[in-house]
Design a protein around this motif. Structure first.
Motif, PDB file in Angstrom:
ATOM      1  N   ARG A 134      81.044  12.196 -37.561  1.00  0.00           N
ATOM      2  CA  ARG A 134      81.688  11.457 -37.994  1.00  0.00           C
ATOM      3  C   ARG A 134      82.910  11.987 -36.922  1.00  0.00           C
ATOM      4  O   ARG A 134      83.988  12.600 -37.121  1.00  0.00           O
ATOM      5  N   TRP A 135      83.177  11.804 -35.689  1.00  0.00           N
ATOM      6  CA  TRP A 135      83.300  12.168 -34.845  1.00  0.00           C
ATOM      7  C   TRP A 135      84.006  13.566 -35.082  1.00  0.00           C
ATOM      8  O   TRP A 135      82.784  13.746 -34.871  1.00  0.00           O
ATOM      9  N   ASN A 136      84.884  14.122 -35.537  1.00  0.00           N
ATOM     10  CA  ASN A 136      85.068  15.629 -35.210  1.00  0.00           C
ATOM     11  C   ASN A 136      85.233  16.249 -36.422  1.00  0.00           C
ATOM     12  O   ASN A 136      85.525  17.254 -36.891  1.00  0.00           O
ATOM     13  N   LYS A 137      84.646  15.049 -37.414  1.00  0.00           N
ATOM     14  CA  LYS A 137      83.791  15.945 -38.338  1.00  0.00           C
ATOM     15  C   LYS A 137      82.321  15.284 -38.774  1.00  0.00           C
ATOM     16  O   LYS A 137      81.806  15.104 -37.984  1.00  0.00           O
ATOM     17  N   VAL A 138      82.056  16.859 -39.681  1.00  0.00           N
ATOM     18  CA  VAL A 138      80.707  16.900 -39.911  1.00  0.00           C
ATOM     19  C   VAL A 138      80.323  17.340 -40.793  1.00  0.00           C
ATOM     20  O   VAL A 138      80.722  18.150 -41.724  1.00  0.00           O
ATOM     21  N   PHE A 139      79.519  16.740 -42.147  1.00  0.00           N
ATOM     22  CA  PHE A 139      79.546  16.640 -43.202  1.00  0.00           C
ATOM     23  C   PHE A 139      77.627  17.045 -43.584  1.00  0.00           C
ATOM     24  O   PHE A 139      76.933  16.609 -42.961  1.00  0.00           O
ATOM     25  N   LEU A 140      77.387  18.271 -44.429  1.00  0.00           N
ATOM     26  CA  LEU A 140      75.731  18.816 -44.027  1.00  0.00           C
ATOM     27  C   LEU A 140      75.820  18.904 -45.528  1.00  0.00           C
ATOM     28  O   LEU A 140      76.909  18.964 -46.757  1.00  0.00           O
ATOM     29  N   ARG A 141      74.200  18.379 -45.823  1.00  0.00           N
ATOM     30  CA  ARG A 141      73.602  18.263 -47.292  1.00  0.00           C
ATOM     31  C   ARG A 141      72.107  18.827 -47.060  1.00  0.00           C
ATOM     32  O   ARG A 141      71.514  18.353 -46.579  1.00  0.00           O
ATOM     33  N   LEU A 142      72.219  19.904 -48.613  1.00  0.00           N
ATOM     34  CA  LEU A 142      71.368  20.814 -48.261  1.00  0.00           C
ATOM     35  C   LEU A 142      71.032  20.399 -50.072  1.00  0.00           C
ATOM     36  O   LEU A 142      70.889  21.213 -50.688  1.00  0.00           O
ATOM     37  N   SER A 143      68.851  20.580 -49.869  1.00  0.00           N
ATOM     38  CA  SER A 143      68.190  20.897 -50.910  1.00  0.00           C
ATOM     39  C   SER A 143      66.640  20.980 -50.758  1.00  0.00           C
ATOM     40  O   SER A 143      66.471  20.899 -48.836  1.00  0.00           O
ATOM     41  N   THR A 144      66.104  21.163 -51.447  1.00  0.00           N
ATOM     42  CA  THR A 144      64.311  21.583 -51.313  1.00  0.00           C
ATOM     43  C   THR A 144      64.040  19.632 -51.788  1.00  0.00           C
ATOM     44  O   THR A 144      63.495  20.268 -53.340  1.00  0.00           O
ATOM     45  N   HIS A 145      63.706  18.762 -51.625  1.00  0.00           N
ATOM     46  CA  HIS A 145      63.474  17.734 -51.778  1.00  0.00           C
ATOM     47  C   HIS A 145      61.761  18.172 -52.466  1.00  0.00           C
ATOM     48  O   HIS A 145      61.529  17.729 -53.695  1.00  0.00           O
ATOM     49  N   SER A 146      61.044  19.213 -51.799  1.00  0.00           N
ATOM     50  CA  SER A 146      58.892  19.536 -52.337  1.00  0.00           C
ATOM     51  C   SER A 146      59.634  19.845 -53.442  1.00  0.00           C
ATOM     52  O   SER A 146      58.731  19.672 -54.342  1.00  0.00           O
ATOM     53  N   ALA A 147      60.489  20.520 -54.284  1.00  0.00           N
ATOM     54  CA  ALA A 147      60.988  21.051 -54.833  1.00  0.00           C
ATOM     55  C   ALA A 147      61.577  20.333 -56.565  1.00  0.00           C
ATOM     56  O   ALA A 147      61.668  21.167 -57.083  1.00  0.00           O
ATOM     57  N   GLY A 148      62.394  19.506 -55.331  1.00  0.00           N
ATOM     58  CA  GLY A 148      62.972  18.506 -56.585  1.00  0.00           C
ATOM     59  C   GLY A 148      64.249  19.413 -57.293  1.00  0.00           C
ATOM     60  O   GLY A 148      64.817  19.205 -58.358  1.00  0.00           O
ATOM     61  N   GLY A 149      65.353  20.178 -56.531  1.00  0.00           N
ATOM     62  CA  GLY A 149      66.501  20.711 -56.805  1.00  0.00           C
ATOM     63  C   GLY A 149      66.918  21.625 -55.324  1.00  0.00           C
ATOM     64  O   GLY A 149      65.960  21.350 -53.849  1.00  0.00           O
ATOM     65  N   LEU A 150      67.398  22.622 -56.011  1.00  0.00           N
ATOM     66  CA  LEU A 150      67.815  23.560 -54.837  1.00  0.00           C
ATOM     67  C   LEU A 150      67.481  24.879 -54.994  1.00  0.00           C
ATOM     68  O   LEU A 150      66.305  25.457 -56.383  1.00  0.00           O
ATOM     69  N   THR A 151      66.512  25.914 -54.141  1.00  0.00           N
ATOM     70  CA  THR A 151      65.738  26.764 -53.675  1.00  0.00           C
ATOM     71  C   THR A 151      66.527  28.045 -52.858  1.00  0.00           C
ATOM     72  O   THR A 151      67.765  27.317 -52.586  1.00  0.00           O
TER      73      THR A 151
END
Lengths: 93, 93
Positions: free
Chosen positions: B62-79
């Motif tokens: 969003r112009w000068n802002k960057v939003f990152l999201r992480l998850s491990t879809h193959s594991a169905g959650g956070l790894t």
């Protein structure tokens, strides 16, 4: 360039650019590529056009998919700037 | 690396990486830069790390802002993959 377009002007522009959808005060298009690297090449090409136009889409990257949204916030709606950039982006494909 | 983490493991990881927030099965962080060009330099650096790790965040620009999201879809959650990449991304700043 930065005057909000009328409904009939928007309809005219939309009929000329393929694959962009309108929702409220913006137009959007979803692109799909072979993989993340191809998405990034496309996003960098879009970024170059955006910098030249001094007009920047919202960009969402989802691995091999890129979602772009254009509107002219300063004008409170859609302007010629949005359709001019959409046309340039379509020409990248 | 791709086994879903337990609640206590997630809490431990979160205490070690600054500025990431957890919501449900993902972690996210918002970055702010001077302008769009700086956002794009950051996104390309993140993309390089992502390709090396073969693990790709969702990226919203969003112009000068960057939003990152992480998850491990193959594991169905956070790894461990998510926290390892978050740590590398933090090191970019």
């Amino acid at each position: 360039m930065t005057t909000p377009l009328s409904e009939s002007e928007i309809a005219h522009h939309l009929s000329r650019i393929s694959s962009w959808e309108r929702s409220n005060g913006e137009i959007s298009r979803r692109f799909e590529f072979a993989d993340f690297a191809a998405s990034m090449r496309f996003v960098n090409a879009v970024a170059n056009l955006a910098e030249k136009a001094n007009h920047h889409p919202d960009i969402d990257i989802r691995w091999n998919k890129v979602f772009l949204r254009l509107s002219t916030h300063s004008a409170g709606g859609l302007t010629d700037l949005d359709f001019a950039l959409a046309e340039q982006i379509n020409a990248l494909g």
